[in-house]
Scaffold this motif. Structure first.
Motif, PDB file in Angstrom:
ATOM      1  N   SER A 141       0.667  -1.287   0.098  1.00 21.16           N
ATOM      2  CA  SER A 141       0.135   0.059   0.060  1.00 21.16           C
ATOM      3  C   SER A 141       0.941   1.259   0.088  1.00 21.16           C
ATOM      4  N   HIS A 142       2.077   1.183   0.723  1.00 20.26           N
ATOM      5  CA  HIS A 142       2.680   2.339   0.822  1.00 20.26           C
ATOM      6  C   HIS A 142       3.590   2.413  -0.638  1.00 20.26           C
ATOM      7  N   ALA A 143       3.864   1.377  -1.170  1.00 19.77           N
ATOM      8  CA  ALA A 143       4.593   1.392  -2.297  1.00 19.77           C
ATOM      9  C   ALA A 143       3.721   2.043  -3.222  1.00 19.77           C
ATOM     10  N   ILE A 144       2.722   1.724  -3.546  1.00 22.66           N
ATOM     11  CA  ILE A 144       1.834   2.324  -4.718  1.00 22.66           C
ATOM     12  C   ILE A 144       1.660   3.990  -4.400  1.00 22.66           C
ATOM     13  N   VAL A 145       1.709   4.407  -3.324  1.00 25.94           N
ATOM     14  CA  VAL A 145       1.570   5.791  -2.999  1.00 25.94           C
ATOM     15  C   VAL A 145       2.955   6.283  -3.298  1.00 25.94           C
ATOM     16  N   GLU A 146       4.034   5.626  -2.872  1.00 24.76           N
ATOM     17  CA  GLU A 146       5.592   6.259  -3.201  1.00 24.76           C
ATOM     18  C   GLU A 146       5.494   6.407  -4.926  1.00 24.76           C
ATOM     19  N   ALA A 147       5.136   5.203  -5.351  1.00 21.24           N
ATOM     20  CA  ALA A 147       5.386   5.038  -7.204  1.00 21.24           C
ATOM     21  C   ALA A 147       4.612   6.210  -7.651  1.00 21.24           C
ATOM     22  N   VAL A 148       3.130   6.673  -7.364  1.00 22.33           N
ATOM     23  CA  VAL A 148       2.425   7.616  -7.906  1.00 22.33           C
ATOM     24  C   VAL A 148       3.085   9.065  -7.434  1.00 22.33           C
ATOM     25  N   THR A 149       3.664   9.105  -6.340  1.00 20.83           N
ATOM     26  CA  THR A 149       4.297  10.274  -6.002  1.00 20.83           C
ATOM     27  C   THR A 149       5.576  10.700  -6.551  1.00 20.83           C
ATOM     28  N   PHE A 150       6.291   9.639  -6.669  1.00 16.77           N
ATOM     29  CA  PHE A 150       7.327   9.857  -7.665  1.00 16.77           C
ATOM     30  C   PHE A 150       7.133  10.032  -9.149  1.00 16.77           C
ATOM     31  N   SER A 151       6.530   9.094  -9.669  1.00 17.10           N
ATOM     32  CA  SER A 151       6.201   9.523 -11.136  1.00 17.10           C
ATOM     33  C   SER A 151       5.680  10.627 -11.537  1.00 17.10           C
ATOM     34  N   SER A 152       4.716  11.456 -10.870  1.00 18.38           N
ATOM     35  CA  SER A 152       4.329  12.523 -10.749  1.00 18.38           C
ATOM     36  C   SER A 152       5.207  13.496 -10.877  1.00 18.38           C
ATOM     37  N   SER A 153       5.932  13.470  -9.425  1.00 15.97           N
ATOM     38  CA  SER A 153       6.950  14.411  -9.466  1.00 15.97           C
ATOM     39  C   SER A 153       8.139  14.278 -10.545  1.00 15.97           C
ATOM     40  N   ALA A 154       8.552  13.099 -11.023  1.00 20.28           N
ATOM     41  CA  ALA A 154       9.646  13.124 -12.051  1.00 20.28           C
ATOM     42  C   ALA A 154       8.905  13.581 -13.385  1.00 20.28           C
ATOM     43  N   LEU A 155       7.767  13.380 -13.687  1.00 15.26           N
ATOM     44  CA  LEU A 155       7.122  13.654 -14.959  1.00 15.26           C
ATOM     45  C   LEU A 155       7.082  15.173 -14.962  1.00 15.26           C
ATOM     46  N   LEU A 156       6.735  16.022 -13.724  1.00 13.37           N
ATOM     47  CA  LEU A 156       6.811  17.329 -13.560  1.00 13.37           C
ATOM     48  C   LEU A 156       7.801  17.868 -13.800  1.00 13.37           C
ATOM     49  N   ASN A 157       9.001  17.295 -13.227  1.00 13.31           N
ATOM     50  CA  ASN A 157      10.222  17.910 -13.486  1.00 13.31           C
ATOM     51  C   ASN A 157      10.713  17.637 -15.023  1.00 13.31           C
ATOM     52  N   MET A 158      10.374  16.587 -15.543  1.00  9.94           N
ATOM     53  CA  MET A 158      10.864  16.589 -17.121  1.00  9.94           C
ATOM     54  C   MET A 158      10.121  17.681 -17.828  1.00  9.94           C
ATOM     55  N   CYS A 159       8.754  17.936 -17.701  1.00 13.58           N
ATOM     56  CA  CYS A 159       7.877  18.718 -18.370  1.00 13.58           C
ATOM     57  C   CYS A 159       8.553  20.238 -18.100  1.00 13.58           C
ATOM     58  N   GLY A 160       8.935  20.313 -16.955  1.00 14.49           N
ATOM     59  CA  GLY A 160       9.638  21.651 -16.825  1.00 14.49           C
ATOM     60  C   GLY A 160      10.771  22.000 -17.504  1.00 14.49           C
ATOM     61  N   TYR A 161      11.875  20.898 -17.823  1.00 19.29           N
ATOM     62  CA  TYR A 161      12.843  21.046 -18.728  1.00 19.29           C
ATOM     63  C   TYR A 161      12.448  21.196 -19.837  1.00 19.29           C
ATOM     64  N   ILE A 162      11.434  20.352 -20.459  1.00 18.89           N
ATOM     65  CA  ILE A 162      11.030  20.625 -21.859  1.00 18.89           C
ATOM     66  C   ILE A 162      10.369  21.881 -22.244  1.00 18.89           C
ATOM     67  N   ILE A 163       9.913  22.475 -21.318  1.00 20.78           N
ATOM     68  CA  ILE A 163       9.487  23.945 -21.654  1.00 20.78           C
ATOM     69  C   ILE A 163      10.461  24.749 -21.590  1.00 20.78           C
ATOM     70  N   LEU A 164      11.566  24.604 -20.501  1.00 26.83           N
ATOM     71  CA  LEU A 164      12.676  25.640 -20.494  1.00 26.83           C
ATOM     72  C   LEU A 164      13.370  25.394 -21.640  1.00 26.83           C
ATOM     73  N   PHE A 165      13.842  24.283 -22.095  1.00 27.90           N
ATOM     74  CA  PHE A 165      14.609  24.327 -23.240  1.00 27.90           C
ATOM     75  C   PHE A 165      13.878  24.550 -24.480  1.00 27.90           C
ATOM     76  N   GLY A 166      12.716  24.199 -24.662  1.00 36.48           N
ATOM     77  CA  GLY A 166      11.838  24.498 -25.760  1.00 36.48           C
ATOM     78  C   GLY A 166      11.826  26.128 -26.005  1.00 36.48           C
ATOM     79  N   VAL A 167      11.611  26.851 -24.870  1.00 40.89           N
ATOM     80  CA  VAL A 167      11.736  28.253 -25.158  1.00 40.89           C
ATOM     81  C   VAL A 167      13.465  28.668 -25.691  1.00 40.89           C
ATOM     82  N   ILE A 168      14.297  28.135 -25.016  1.00 40.95           N
ATOM     83  CA  ILE A 168      15.681  28.403 -25.341  1.00 40.95           C
ATOM     84  C   ILE A 168      15.881  28.075 -26.964  1.00 40.95           C
ATOM     85  N   THR A 169      15.581  26.839 -27.439  1.00 37.41           N
ATOM     86  CA  THR A 169      15.635  26.454 -28.809  1.00 37.41           C
ATOM     87  C   THR A 169      14.842  27.527 -29.738  1.00 37.41           C
ATOM     88  N   SER A 170      13.654  27.855 -29.183  1.00 40.84           N
ATOM     89  CA  SER A 170      12.794  28.914 -30.007  1.00 40.84           C
ATOM     90  C   SER A 170      13.609  30.260 -30.101  1.00 40.84           C
TER      91      SER A 170
END
Length: 239
Positions: free
Chosen positions: A168-197
């Motif tokens: 039960s704790h593992a599924i909570v950790e998994a969703v929390t980590f995945s959401s946080s990791a994807l949010l960070n990834m999207c942040g970098y995608i936006i930042l470097f997308g702006v730089i490239t533009s």
């Protein structure tokens, strides 16, 4: 603001890339791999990886980490490796070595996004994914020559050593980590997308822009590289 329209368009395009491509192709696989690595299921996955671990001189308790890195992609493998190190399941030397080859891209991204969505050919996606897996195994094999040989007693003791969470704790950790990791990834995608533009305002060729984008961030780079008509595009994209 200087070039505000360019920035606004870049942010919108990057958000669209995240919503339509990155998150759908990665989220479920990241949750699954993070859940397995955080729970006792990770120990059982070591069993089918035993022959490969011995061949590559990898501690058997890291077999599941190797497998999850190939299935879940980056950063799932790196996260599982870091967790094992924090729990003192692996040594510093194992950590330093394995971080070189637990960075394989997720098959969901390579096969579905690159193969089916961009190339309109799933076979191309599988070809790219297999090439990435072979490169990971090649690095693991090359670095195995300098790795210490693990004795059998240590391997048998370490295989089922697990200090992980309850399911039960593992599924909570998994969703929390995945959401946080994807949010960070999207942040970098936006930042470097702006730089490239902004760099594109210097009227560089599409090929040079694609290479610059690839150096900065891989997701938007794949979108740009697949749109080019250049020789050896598959090799360039794989590289």
């Amino acid at each position: 603001m200087l070039n505000s329209s360019v920035v606004n368009h870049a942010v919108g395009a990057s958000l669209e890339l995240c919503i339509n491509t990155v998150i759908p192709s990665l989220f479920c696989f990241m949750v699954l791999t993070a859940f397995v690595s955080s729970s006792k299921l990770g120990s059982w996955l070591c069993i089918p990886m035993l022959p490969l671990c011995r061949l590559l001189c990898i501690p058997v308790n890291c077999g599941s980490i190797m497998l999850l890195s190939l299935i879940g992609g980056y950063p799932s493998g790196a996260k599982a490796l870091a967790d094992a190190w924090k729990q003192k399941v692996i040594s510093d030397s194992v950590l330093r070595r394995m971080i070189l080859f637990v960075v394989c891209p997720a098959p969901s991204f390579v096969v579905i996004t690159l193969g089916s969505y961009y190339f309109h050919n799933q076979s191309v996606g599988w070809l790219l994914y297999v090439s990435q897996v072979l490169s990971v195994l090649f690095i693991a094999f090359i670095t195995s020559f300098s790795a210490p040989v693990q004795n059998k007693q240590y391997l048998s003791k370490s295989m089922f050593r697990h200090n992980g969470s309850t399911y039960s704790h593992a599924i909570v950790e998994a969703v929390t980590f995945s959401s946080s990791a994807l949010l960070n990834m999207c942040g970098y995608i936006i930042l470097f997308g702006v730089i490239t533009s902004l760099v594109a305002q210097f009227h560089l060729s599409e090929e040079i822009l694609a290479v610059i984008s690839a150096i900065l961030e891989i997701c938007s780079a794949c979108e740009k590289l697949t749109a080019l008509t250049v020789p050896c595009k598959m090799c360039l994209l794989s590289f």
